[in-house]
Design an enzyme around this catalytic site. Structure first.
Site, PDB file in Angstrom:
ATOM      1  N   ARG A  21       0.819  -1.233   0.000  1.00 41.22           N
ATOM      2  CA  ARG A  21       0.000   0.000   0.000  1.00 41.22           C
ATOM      3  C   ARG A  21       0.840   1.266   0.000  1.00 41.22           C
ATOM      4  O   ARG A  21       0.441   2.276   0.585  1.00 41.22           O
ATOM      5  CB  ARG A  21      -0.949   0.039   1.207  1.00 41.22           C
ATOM      6  CG  ARG A  21      -2.072  -0.961   1.174  1.00 41.22           C
ATOM      7  CD  ARG A  21      -3.250  -0.441   0.348  1.00 41.22           C
ATOM      8  NE  ARG A  21      -4.218  -1.500   0.121  1.00 41.22           N
ATOM      9  CZ  ARG A  21      -5.324  -1.675   0.846  1.00 41.22           C
ATOM     10  NH1 ARG A  21      -5.597  -0.851   1.829  1.00 41.22           N
ATOM     11  NH2 ARG A  21      -6.139  -2.655   0.564  1.00 41.22           N
ATOM     12  N   ARG A  25      -3.363   6.778   0.940  1.00 46.25           N
ATOM     13  CA  ARG A  25      -3.865   8.006   1.564  1.00 46.25           C
ATOM     14  C   ARG A  25      -2.905   8.716   2.503  1.00 46.25           C
ATOM     15  O   ARG A  25      -3.148   9.851   2.874  1.00 46.25           O
ATOM     16  CB  ARG A  25      -5.185   7.707   2.289  1.00 46.25           C
ATOM     17  CG  ARG A  25      -6.366   7.689   1.339  1.00 46.25           C
ATOM     18  CD  ARG A  25      -7.634   7.291   2.055  1.00 46.25           C
ATOM     19  NE  ARG A  25      -7.551   5.893   2.449  1.00 46.25           N
ATOM     20  CZ  ARG A  25      -8.381   5.298   3.296  1.00 46.25           C
ATOM     21  NH1 ARG A  25      -9.335   5.978   3.877  1.00 46.25           N
ATOM     22  NH2 ARG A  25      -8.244   4.012   3.582  1.00 46.25           N
ATOM     23  N   ARG A  34      -6.596  11.177  -6.330  1.00 45.20           N
ATOM     24  CA  ARG A  34      -7.824  10.420  -6.132  1.00 45.20           C
ATOM     25  C   ARG A  34      -9.035  11.354  -6.256  1.00 45.20           C
ATOM     26  O   ARG A  34     -10.047  10.992  -6.854  1.00 45.20           O
ATOM     27  CB  ARG A  34      -7.816   9.752  -4.767  1.00 45.20           C
ATOM     28  CG  ARG A  34      -8.995   8.827  -4.585  1.00 45.20           C
ATOM     29  CD  ARG A  34      -8.900   8.116  -3.251  1.00 45.20           C
ATOM     30  NE  ARG A  34      -9.940   7.111  -3.154  1.00 45.20           N
ATOM     31  CZ  ARG A  34     -11.047   7.254  -2.451  1.00 45.20           C
ATOM     32  NH1 ARG A  34     -11.281   8.347  -1.795  1.00 45.20           N
ATOM     33  NH2 ARG A  34     -11.936   6.285  -2.411  1.00 45.20           N
ATOM     34  N   TYR A 144     -14.823 -11.901  -0.580  1.00 38.68           N
ATOM     35  CA  TYR A 144     -15.581 -10.674  -0.867  1.00 38.68           C
ATOM     36  C   TYR A 144     -16.749 -10.971  -1.809  1.00 38.68           C
ATOM     37  O   TYR A 144     -17.829 -10.395  -1.674  1.00 38.68           O
ATOM     38  CB  TYR A 144     -14.660  -9.612  -1.490  1.00 38.68           C
ATOM     39  CG  TYR A 144     -13.631  -9.084  -0.507  1.00 38.68           C
ATOM     40  CD1 TYR A 144     -13.966  -8.077   0.388  1.00 38.68           C
ATOM     41  CD2 TYR A 144     -12.345  -9.610  -0.453  1.00 38.68           C
ATOM     42  CE1 TYR A 144     -13.038  -7.591   1.303  1.00 38.68           C
ATOM     43  CE2 TYR A 144     -11.409  -9.142   0.453  1.00 38.68           C
ATOM     44  CZ  TYR A 144     -11.767  -8.135   1.333  1.00 38.68           C
ATOM     45  OH  TYR A 144     -10.854  -7.665   2.248  1.00 38.68           O
TER      46      TYR A 144
HETATM   47  O1  1CP Z   1       0.479   0.521  -3.229  1.00 40.00           O
HETATM   48  C1  1CP Z   1      -0.352  -0.422  -3.281  1.00 40.00           C
HETATM   49  O2  1CP Z   1      -0.141  -1.483  -2.677  1.00 40.00           O
HETATM   50  C2  1CP Z   1      -1.596  -0.134  -4.071  1.00 40.00           C
HETATM   51  C3  1CP Z   1      -2.309  -1.221  -4.776  1.00 40.00           C
HETATM   52  C4  1CP Z   1      -3.327  -2.008  -3.932  1.00 40.00           C
HETATM   53  C5  1CP Z   1      -3.239  -3.371  -3.628  1.00 40.00           C
HETATM   54  C6  1CP Z   1      -2.076  -4.305  -3.925  1.00 40.00           C
HETATM   55  C7  1CP Z   1      -4.559  -1.535  -3.406  1.00 40.00           C
HETATM   56  C8  1CP Z   1      -5.067  -0.155  -3.484  1.00 40.00           C
HETATM   57  N1  1CP Z   1      -5.229  -2.610  -2.861  1.00 40.00           N
HETATM   58  C9  1CP Z   1      -4.448  -3.731  -2.973  1.00 40.00           C
HETATM   59  C10 1CP Z   1      -4.775  -5.096  -2.562  1.00 40.00           C
HETATM   60  C11 1CP Z   1      -5.973  -5.347  -1.709  1.00 40.00           C
HETATM   61  N2  1CP Z   1      -7.226  -4.804  -1.787  1.00 40.00           N
HETATM   62  C12 1CP Z   1      -6.013  -6.343  -0.713  1.00 40.00           C
HETATM   63  C13 1CP Z   1      -4.851  -7.255  -0.382  1.00 40.00           C
HETATM   64  C14 1CP Z   1      -3.853  -6.607   0.502  1.00 40.00           C
HETATM   65  C15 1CP Z   1      -4.307  -6.336   1.917  1.00 40.00           C
HETATM   66  O3  1CP Z   1      -4.602  -7.292   2.648  1.00 40.00           O
HETATM   67  O4  1CP Z   1      -4.367  -5.142   2.285  1.00 40.00           O
HETATM   68  C16 1CP Z   1      -7.301  -6.363  -0.158  1.00 40.00           C
HETATM   69  C17 1CP Z   1      -7.824  -7.273   0.954  1.00 40.00           C
HETATM   70  C18 1CP Z   1      -8.067  -5.378  -0.842  1.00 40.00           C
HETATM   71  C19 1CP Z   1      -9.515  -5.058  -0.632  1.00 40.00           C
HETATM   72  C20 1CP Z   1      -9.661  -3.645  -0.255  1.00 40.00           C
HETATM   73  N3  1CP Z   1      -9.537  -2.612  -1.139  1.00 40.00           N
HETATM   74  C21 1CP Z   1      -9.854  -3.092   1.025  1.00 40.00           C
HETATM   75  C22 1CP Z   1      -9.882  -3.885   2.326  1.00 40.00           C
HETATM   76  C23 1CP Z   1     -11.236  -4.085   2.851  1.00 40.00           C
HETATM   77  C24 1CP Z   1     -11.220  -4.998   4.079  1.00 40.00           C
HETATM   78  O5  1CP Z   1     -11.840  -6.036   4.027  1.00 40.00           O
HETATM   79  O6  1CP Z   1     -10.521  -4.675   5.083  1.00 40.00           O
HETATM   80  C25 1CP Z   1      -9.914  -1.698   0.898  1.00 40.00           C
HETATM   81  C26 1CP Z   1     -10.180  -0.674   1.956  1.00 40.00           C
HETATM   82  C27 1CP Z   1      -9.675  -1.413  -0.492  1.00 40.00           C
HETATM   83  C28 1CP Z   1      -9.566  -0.075  -1.122  1.00 40.00           C
HETATM   84  C29 1CP Z   1      -8.177   0.307  -1.524  1.00 40.00           C
HETATM   85  N4  1CP Z   1      -7.350  -0.441  -2.367  1.00 40.00           N
HETATM   86  C30 1CP Z   1      -6.167   0.243  -2.586  1.00 40.00           C
HETATM   87  C31 1CP Z   1      -6.245   1.479  -1.849  1.00 40.00           C
HETATM   88  C32 1CP Z   1      -5.179   2.545  -1.823  1.00 40.00           C
HETATM   89  C33 1CP Z   1      -7.500   1.496  -1.196  1.00 40.00           C
HETATM   90  C34 1CP Z   1      -8.048   2.621  -0.345  1.00 40.00           C
HETATM   91  C35 1CP Z   1      -8.918   3.448  -1.246  1.00 40.00           C
HETATM   92  C36 1CP Z   1      -8.865   4.888  -0.931  1.00 40.00           C
HETATM   93  O7  1CP Z   1      -9.539   5.268   0.045  1.00 40.00           O
HETATM   94  O8  1CP Z   1      -8.222   5.655  -1.658  1.00 40.00           O
END
Ligand code: 1CP
Length: 336
Positions: A21, A25, A34, A144
């Site tokens: 990540r 943010r 964003r 999911y």
């Molecule tokens: O720099 C990076 O790593 C960005 C790319 C990236 C990756 C590899 C994002 C952006 N998401 C992911 C993978 C991801 N997404 C996972 C696996 C890694 C982990 O365990 O964290 C999972 C479970 C998700 C699902 C997801 N997407 C969640 C989690 C929900 C939960 O069940 O807790 C969330 C909040 C997101 C949104 C998301 N994805 C990525 C970002 C930067 C965000 C936040 C969005 C924002 O508010 O801008």
């Protein structure tokens, strides 16, 4: 590329470093891009803006690898499942009822912008910066798809795995095939290595872990290696506990990400000799900084000296991490 030599088994010092990540943010420039995109899914599907947010942490901190900016839930969306991100609450999907609502043939057209982001990135990144492509592993993505949201322990998914194995195994078949096509597309577009996020590996009983985590992962690894013999894959079976060694041994994965709770030396002792690890600084320490972070970084560096290792966190960076702590972390690693 230091990350790729490490994945090929050559130790390099200091260890190549990137952070899960790392685009996100905690960076003001991410929040600005964003806002420009409108919403999170539009950002993932806009190649110019997704390229920009991927590059932001590379420019600022000089990490050894960039990870494609996208999300593990873009693939189910491309297969036809609804997806939205509720502001401040995370993803929402209409829980899947039938496999016939998914279309493998339509998916590539929908995720095409993600592959375009990959090719733009490979052209714009510094030559020494590796580009990591990724997907969620089938079980985690299915969590999911079947429960429709995160935030708990995915009760419907765990129940269906026992009560309706035909449905769940059929979903695994579709996700294995879709993931192979999606990751293969990322390699063809220029990704230098791949990562499979199995963030919810820790919720399954061992026999379900073997069926939904190990077996689909093994099929994905073997198909990608037969299509692209040089490509290396990093697996991240978060909270796998004592199943970690079996995961590494059975799946044929090249490297494994360790979560925050896993002791690095215990993992080294349990996994096959020569296993390459990634991790596993507690993201909370990156938020807190100070002596506790410095000691933990020193301890990790000490225990990986002489081994091929990828420095990372044990889970994603949180939005409340001060940038100065990330800069200090990189200073500590570079001075090692
Ligand atoms: O720099 C990076 O790593 C960005 C790319 C990236 C990756 C590899 C994002 C952006 N998401 C992911 C993978 C991801 N997404 C996972 C696996 C890694 C982990 O365990 O964290 C999972 C479970 C998700 C699902 C997801 N997407 C969640 C989690 C929900 C939960 O069940 O807790 C969330 C909040 C997101 C949104 C998301 N994805 C990525 C970002 C930067 C965000 C936040 C969005 C924002 O508010 O801008």
């Amino acid at each position: 590329m230091r990350l790729i030599s490490t994945l090929n088994g050559q130790a390099s010092w200091p260890p190549p470093t990137w952070l899960m990540r790392q685009a996100g943010r905690y960076l003001p420039e991410y929040r600005a891009t964003r806002a420009q995109a409108g919403d999170f899914i539009s950002l993932c599907l806009n190649p110019a803006l997704a390229e920009e947010v991927t590059l932001q942490p590379i420019r600022k901190f000089g990490f050894d690898a960039a990870i494609l900016f996208s999300d593990i839930l873009i693939l189910p969306m491309a297969l036809g499942q609804g997806l939205r991100f509720a502001e401040g609450e995370g993803p929402r999907l209409p829980p899947l009822e039938t496999l016939s609502s998914l279309s493998l043939s339509a998916a590539p057209g929908i995720y095409a912008p993600v592959l375009e982001t990959v090719s733009r990135l490979r052209a714009s990144l510094p030559r020494e910066t590796a580009l990591i492509g990724f997907a969620g592993s089938p079980a985690t993505v299915a969590c999911y798809m079947l429960d429709g949201q995160g935030g708990g322990d995915f009760p419907r998914t765990r129940r269906l795995a026992y009560e309706d194995p035909g449905f769940v195994d059929g979903l695994m078949e579709i996700m294995v095939e879709a993931t192979i096509g999606y990751l293969s597309g990322q390699v063809e577009a220029g990704a230098n290595c791949l990562m499979l996020f199995e963030s919810w590996a820790g919720i399954f009983a061992p026999q379900i872990f073997r069926r939904l985590v190990i077996s689909p992962t093994k099929r994905i690894v073997s198909a990608l290696k037969s299509r692209h013999p040089h490509v290396k894959l990093i697996g991240f079976p978060r909270l796998a506990g004592l199943m970690l060694a079996e995961y590494v041994h059975e799946t044929g994965i090249d490297a494994v990400g360790l979560d925050t709770t896993t002791d690095l030396q215990a993992a080294q002792a349990a996994c096959p000799p020569g296993t390459i690890f990634q991790g596993n600084l507690d993201p909370l320490l990156l938020k807190l900084g100070g002596p506790a972070m410095e000691e933990a970084v020193a301890r990790i560096l000490d225990s990986v000296k002489g081994h091929p290792h990828i420095f990372n966190l044990g889970h994603g960076i949180t939005p409340d991490v001060p940038e100065a702590n990330v800069a200090r972390l990189m200073e500590l690693i570079r001075a090692a």
